[in-house]
Design a protein around this motif. Structure first.
Motif, PDB file in Angstrom:
ATOM      1  N   GLU A 185       0.833  -1.202   0.000  1.00  0.00           N
ATOM      2  CA  GLU A 185       0.000   0.000   0.000  1.00  0.00           C
ATOM      3  C   GLU A 185       0.873   1.260   0.000  1.00  0.00           C
ATOM      4  OE1 GLU A 185      -2.916   2.210   3.197  1.00  0.00           O
ATOM      5  OE2 GLU A 185      -2.871   0.020   3.169  1.00  0.00           O
ATOM      6  N   ARG A 232       2.524   1.864  -3.377  1.00  0.00           N
ATOM      7  CA  ARG A 232       1.602   2.401  -4.384  1.00  0.00           C
ATOM      8  C   ARG A 232       1.175   3.835  -4.082  1.00  0.00           C
ATOM      9  NH1 ARG A 232      -1.136  -2.942  -3.481  1.00  0.00           N
ATOM     10  NH2 ARG A 232      -0.193  -4.312  -5.012  1.00  0.00           N
ATOM     11  N   SER A 233       1.507   4.344  -2.901  1.00  0.00           N
ATOM     12  CA  SER A 233       1.053   5.674  -2.501  1.00  0.00           C
ATOM     13  C   SER A 233       1.729   6.764  -3.330  1.00  0.00           C
ATOM     14  CB  SER A 233       1.337   5.909  -1.016  1.00  0.00           C
ATOM     15  OG  SER A 233       2.724   6.080  -0.804  1.00  0.00           O
ATOM     16  N   GLU A 234       1.060   7.872  -3.444  1.00  0.00           N
ATOM     17  CA  GLU A 234       1.585   9.017  -4.203  1.00  0.00           C
ATOM     18  C   GLU A 234       2.841   9.576  -3.535  1.00  0.00           C
ATOM     19  OE1 GLU A 234       2.350  11.608  -7.038  1.00  0.00           O
ATOM     20  OE2 GLU A 234       0.819  10.054  -7.169  1.00  0.00           O
ATOM     21  N   ALA A 235       2.897   9.578  -2.207  1.00  0.00           N
ATOM     22  CA  ALA A 235       4.072  10.103  -1.500  1.00  0.00           C
ATOM     23  C   ALA A 235       5.315   9.278  -1.825  1.00  0.00           C
ATOM     24  CB  ALA A 235       3.819  10.112   0.005  1.00  0.00           C
ATOM     25  N   GLN A 273       5.770   7.386  -4.508  1.00  0.00           N
ATOM     26  CA  GLN A 273       6.082   7.589  -5.921  1.00  0.00           C
ATOM     27  C   GLN A 273       6.790   8.925  -6.141  1.00  0.00           C
ATOM     28  OE1 GLN A 273       5.864   5.178  -8.127  1.00  0.00           O
ATOM     29  NE2 GLN A 273       5.050   3.909  -6.496  1.00  0.00           N
ATOM     30  N   GLU A 274       6.420   9.937  -5.374  1.00  0.00           N
ATOM     31  CA  GLU A 274       7.083  11.238  -5.491  1.00  0.00           C
ATOM     32  C   GLU A 274       8.539  11.153  -5.025  1.00  0.00           C
ATOM     33  OE1 GLU A 274       7.915  15.078  -6.424  1.00  0.00           O
ATOM     34  OE2 GLU A 274       6.198  13.876  -7.032  1.00  0.00           O
ATOM     35  N   ARG A 311      10.368   9.523  -7.819  1.00  0.00           N
ATOM     36  CA  ARG A 311      10.543  10.437  -8.956  1.00  0.00           C
ATOM     37  C   ARG A 311      11.679  11.423  -8.695  1.00  0.00           C
ATOM     38  NH1 ARG A 311       4.976  10.040  -9.706  1.00  0.00           N
ATOM     39  NH2 ARG A 311       4.523  11.616  -8.145  1.00  0.00           N
TER      40      ARG A 311
END
Length: 147
Positions: free
Chosen positions: A47, A50-53, A55-56, A59
């Motif tokens: 989980e 997959r979170s946006e945090a 992934q950021e 990146r």
């Protein structure tokens, strides 16, 4: 800044707490707790992944590492190819016994140190806080989850 520490739930080995009579009580080691909300640790980590945090953070890491790696490899390969294909250029004196090859070789070392410093600065300014926050949240979610 967080003051609560998710790892501070057990006294260190050999550090007993005082019991009600003032004597030393044996250090207590908690047993496994029931999983939170029925999730296992692997579900929680998936989980978080997959979170946006998360992934950021990835990146930001890639935005620095990929171009820096490409630039350094190009610089290194240019040095090697030039040394092989243009030995006359590399043997050209710069100052006394110091030639172009020695200056470029020392430039490789200097570039390595500069790149390491730039990476550490980038991590400190762009990723460390977000990664630490993710770690805190993950530890809170997995506390007591079946491992």
């Amino acid at each position: 800044m967080r003051l609560d520490d998710p790892w501070d739930d057990v006294p260190a080995s050999g550090w007993e707490e005082l019991d009600v009579t003032g004597g030393l009580a044996p250090a207590r080691v908690p047993g496994p707790a029931a999983p939170r909300d029925g999730h296992s640790a692997s579900d929680i980590y998936l989980e978080v992944q997959r979170s946006e945090a998360f992934q950021e953070v990835r990146r930001r890491y890639r935005r620095f590492v990929v171009p820096a790696t490409v630039a350094f490899l190009v610089w290194y390969l240019a040095y090697v190819v030039t040394a092989v294909t243009a030995p006359g250029l590399m043997a050209r004196p710069v100052a006394g016994a110091v030639n172009v090859a020695m200056v470029a070789g020392l430039g490789q070392f200097l570039t390595t140190f500069l790149l390491t410093g730039a990476y550490a600065r980038h991590a400190r300014l762009r990723r460390d806080r977000a990664a630490l926050d993710l770690r805190w949240e993950t530890q809170e979610m997995t506390r007591g989850a079946g491992r």
